[in-house]
Scaffold this motif. Structure first.
Motif, PDB file in Angstrom:
ATOM      1  N   TYR A  60       1.372 -14.572   0.116  1.00 40.67           N
ATOM      2  CA  TYR A  60       0.615 -15.718   0.571  1.00 40.67           C
ATOM      3  C   TYR A  60       1.584 -16.856   0.736  1.00 40.67           C
ATOM      4  O   TYR A  60       2.195 -17.294  -0.248  1.00 40.67           O
ATOM      5  N   TYR A  61       1.775 -17.326   1.959  1.00 43.27           N
ATOM      6  CA  TYR A  61       2.772 -18.350   2.258  1.00 43.27           C
ATOM      7  C   TYR A  61       4.139 -17.962   1.690  1.00 43.27           C
ATOM      8  O   TYR A  61       4.794 -18.737   1.004  1.00 43.27           O
ATOM      9  N   ALA A  62       4.548 -16.711   1.928  1.00 46.54           N
ATOM     10  CA  ALA A  62       5.850 -16.163   1.535  1.00 46.54           C
ATOM     11  C   ALA A  62       6.045 -16.071   0.026  1.00 46.54           C
ATOM     12  O   ALA A  62       7.161 -15.918  -0.459  1.00 46.54           O
ATOM     13  N   ARG A  63       4.969 -16.177  -0.736  1.00 49.93           N
ATOM     14  CA  ARG A  63       5.048 -16.011  -2.192  1.00 49.93           C
ATOM     15  C   ARG A  63       4.302 -14.748  -2.575  1.00 49.93           C
ATOM     16  O   ARG A  63       3.211 -14.494  -2.076  1.00 49.93           O
ATOM     17  N   LYS A  64       4.900 -13.979  -3.479  1.00 49.07           N
ATOM     18  CA  LYS A  64       4.238 -12.771  -3.943  1.00 49.07           C
ATOM     19  C   LYS A  64       3.137 -13.158  -4.925  1.00 49.07           C
ATOM     20  O   LYS A  64       3.359 -13.975  -5.828  1.00 49.07           O
ATOM     21  N   LYS A  65       1.944 -12.592  -4.729  1.00 53.68           N
ATOM     22  CA  LYS A  65       0.794 -12.883  -5.573  1.00 53.68           C
ATOM     23  C   LYS A  65       0.234 -11.583  -6.125  1.00 53.68           C
ATOM     24  O   LYS A  65       0.313 -10.531  -5.477  1.00 53.68           O
ATOM     25  N   LEU A  66      -0.330 -11.690  -7.326  1.00 54.11           N
ATOM     26  CA  LEU A  66      -1.103 -10.604  -7.916  1.00 54.11           C
ATOM     27  C   LEU A  66      -2.528 -11.107  -8.027  1.00 54.11           C
ATOM     28  O   LEU A  66      -2.758 -12.251  -8.454  1.00 54.11           O
ATOM     29  N   PHE A  67      -3.474 -10.268  -7.645  1.00 53.43           N
ATOM     30  CA  PHE A  67      -4.887 -10.591  -7.790  1.00 53.43           C
ATOM     31  C   PHE A  67      -5.512  -9.583  -8.743  1.00 53.43           C
ATOM     32  O   PHE A  67      -5.529  -8.385  -8.445  1.00 53.43           O
ATOM     33  N   LEU A  68      -5.994 -10.067  -9.899  1.00 50.32           N
ATOM     34  CA  LEU A  68      -6.785  -9.234 -10.799  1.00 50.32           C
ATOM     35  C   LEU A  68      -8.238  -9.413 -10.396  1.00 50.32           C
ATOM     36  O   LEU A  68      -8.729 -10.550 -10.322  1.00 50.32           O
ATOM     37  N   TRP A  69      -8.933  -8.319 -10.134  1.00 52.91           N
ATOM     38  CA  TRP A  69     -10.343  -8.370  -9.747  1.00 52.91           C
ATOM     39  C   TRP A  69     -11.211  -8.030 -10.948  1.00 52.91           C
ATOM     40  O   TRP A  69     -11.134  -6.928 -11.480  1.00 52.91           O
ATOM     41  N   PHE A  70     -12.009  -9.003 -11.366  1.00 48.97           N
ATOM     42  CA  PHE A  70     -12.891  -8.859 -12.515  1.00 48.97           C
ATOM     43  C   PHE A  70     -14.316  -8.553 -12.059  1.00 48.97           C
ATOM     44  O   PHE A  70     -14.787  -9.111 -11.066  1.00 48.97           O
ATOM     45  N   ARG A  71     -14.995  -7.706 -12.810  1.00 52.18           N
ATOM     46  CA  ARG A  71     -16.428  -7.453 -12.615  1.00 52.18           C
ATOM     47  C   ARG A  71     -17.152  -8.029 -13.825  1.00 52.18           C
ATOM     48  O   ARG A  71     -16.855  -7.677 -14.965  1.00 52.18           O
ATOM     49  N   LEU A  72     -18.094  -8.940 -13.566  1.00 51.39           N
ATOM     50  CA  LEU A  72     -18.846  -9.552 -14.651  1.00 51.39           C
ATOM     51  C   LEU A  72     -19.800  -8.544 -15.274  1.00 51.39           C
ATOM     52  O   LEU A  72     -20.351  -7.685 -14.580  1.00 51.39           O
ATOM     53  N   ILE A  73     -19.983  -8.651 -16.599  1.00 56.94           N
ATOM     54  CA  ILE A  73     -20.889  -7.767 -17.331  1.00 56.94           C
ATOM     55  C   ILE A  73     -21.718  -8.604 -18.304  1.00 56.94           C
ATOM     56  O   ILE A  73     -21.375  -9.737 -18.617  1.00 56.94           O
TER      57      ILE A  73
END
Length: 133
Positions: A32-45
């Motif tokens: 994203y805009y030449a920066r490496k990103k990690l996205f953790l995807w959470f599922r609400l419980i």
């Protein structure tokens, strides 16, 4: 890329700001805009928004430093055990755990432009605790 290849991906979820229980469903890396990103995807419980999925973004670098958001979250997921020098800090550490998370609303776009109410969405702002795992 042809016009026919561009598909609307849909909107991100919106839920009220607050604290929720969630599990990490999966993760992905992106630039994203030449920066490496990690996205953790959470599922609400365990709440009325159960099954809602929201993400927590992290700026990533090859050499993670103390104080970085990912570093702090990883230690929490690892039950407070800090990595030793040159340890790999895999996002797999977030699997099979129940987290208490803090959710906030994104009200500005990437260029700090104000988002309309219907374009606002929720993200995980912070991991507060680990319950199970």
């Amino acid at each position: 890329m042809r016009e026919a290849d561009i598909i609307f991906a849909g909107n991100y979820e919106y839920i009220p700001e607050g604290e929720y229980e969630a599990i990490v469903k999966n993760y992905n890396f992106s630039e994203y805009y030449a920066r490496k990103k990690l996205f953790l995807w959470f599922r609400l419980i365990n709440n009325k928004y159960e099954e809602t999925e929201i993400f927590m973004p992290f700026n990533m670098s090859k050499n993670m430093r103390r104080g970085a958001k990912y570093y702090e979250a990883w230690i929490l997921a690892n039950r407070g055990i800090k990595p030793k020098k040159n340890d790999r800090m895999s996002p797999k550490i977030f699997s099979n755990k129940v987290f208490k998370i803090k959710v906030r609303t994104v009200v500005s776009g990437s260029k700090q432009n104000k988002l309309s109410r219907e374009d606002q969405y929720s993200v995980v702002n912070e991991i507060l605790d680990v319950y199970v795992g």
